[in-house]
Design a protein around this motif. Structure first.
Motif, PDB file in Angstrom:
ATOM      1  N   ALA A   2       0.819  -1.158   0.036  1.00 23.14           N
ATOM      2  CA  ALA A   2      -0.074  -0.148  -0.004  1.00 23.14           C
ATOM      3  C   ALA A   2       0.904   1.169   0.058  1.00 23.14           C
ATOM      4  O   ALA A   2       2.120   1.522   0.616  1.00 23.14           O
ATOM      5  CB  ALA A   2      -0.842  -0.155   1.071  1.00 23.14           C
ATOM      6  N   VAL A   3       0.387   2.216  -0.709  1.00 22.41           N
ATOM      7  CA  VAL A   3       1.038   3.616  -0.898  1.00 22.41           C
ATOM      8  C   VAL A   3       0.470   4.339   0.304  1.00 22.41           C
ATOM      9  O   VAL A   3      -0.729   4.744   0.339  1.00 22.41           O
ATOM     10  CB  VAL A   3       0.772   4.385  -2.260  1.00 22.41           C
ATOM     11  CG1 VAL A   3       1.607   5.534  -2.138  1.00 22.41           C
ATOM     12  CG2 VAL A   3       1.552   3.237  -3.169  1.00 22.41           C
ATOM     13  N   SER A   4       1.278   5.134   1.221  1.00 20.15           N
ATOM     14  CA  SER A   4       0.796   5.927   2.244  1.00 20.15           C
ATOM     15  C   SER A   4       0.369   7.147   1.506  1.00 20.15           C
ATOM     16  O   SER A   4       0.800   7.666   0.665  1.00 20.15           O
ATOM     17  CB  SER A   4       2.114   5.992   3.217  1.00 20.15           C
ATOM     18  OG  SER A   4       3.086   7.047   2.741  1.00 20.15           O
ATOM     19  N   LYS A   5      -0.362   7.882   2.397  1.00 18.05           N
ATOM     20  CA  LYS A   5      -0.963   9.162   2.255  1.00 18.05           C
ATOM     21  C   LYS A   5       0.254  10.138   2.019  1.00 18.05           C
ATOM     22  O   LYS A   5       0.118  11.232   1.012  1.00 18.05           O
ATOM     23  CB  LYS A   5      -1.809   9.781   3.143  1.00 18.05           C
ATOM     24  CG  LYS A   5      -2.977   9.081   3.435  1.00 18.05           C
ATOM     25  CD  LYS A   5      -4.199   9.840   2.670  1.00 18.05           C
ATOM     26  CE  LYS A   5      -5.323   8.832   2.792  1.00 18.05           C
ATOM     27  NZ  LYS A   5      -6.361   9.155   1.629  1.00 18.05           N
ATOM     28  N   ALA A   6       1.443  10.021   2.844  1.00 20.46           N
ATOM     29  CA  ALA A   6       2.519  10.971   2.570  1.00 20.46           C
ATOM     30  C   ALA A   6       3.240  10.864   1.194  1.00 20.46           C
ATOM     31  O   ALA A   6       3.810  11.627   0.509  1.00 20.46           O
ATOM     32  CB  ALA A   6       3.661  10.871   3.906  1.00 20.46           C
TER      33      ALA A   6
END
Length: 67
Positions: A2-6
């Motif tokens: 998963a890709v973080s919001k940051a």
């Protein structure tokens, strides 16, 4: 993974700083043709369109002299 919001925010900031974006309108079905053609060449649609533009500009310069 998963890709973080940051990470998403960092990528968006980078793209805004480094690239120009614009919308491209074409007849229905044309995008599917371009996708198939670019995939056959091992290229992305974006890469194919950028190459087509660059090559056309070079041909135009050669035919008409440098702009």
């Amino acid at each position: 993974m998963a890709v973080s919001k940051a990470q998403q925010k960092a990528v968006t900031k980078y793209v805004k700083a480094k690239y120009d974006r614009f919308g491209l309108t074409m007849p229905k079905g044309r995008l599917d043709e371009i996708k198939a053609h670019s995939e056959a060449l091992g290229s992305s649609v974006n890469g194919f369109i950028n190459r087509a533009i660059s090559e056309t500009m070079e041909w135009d310069k050669a035919a008409q002299g440098d702009f």
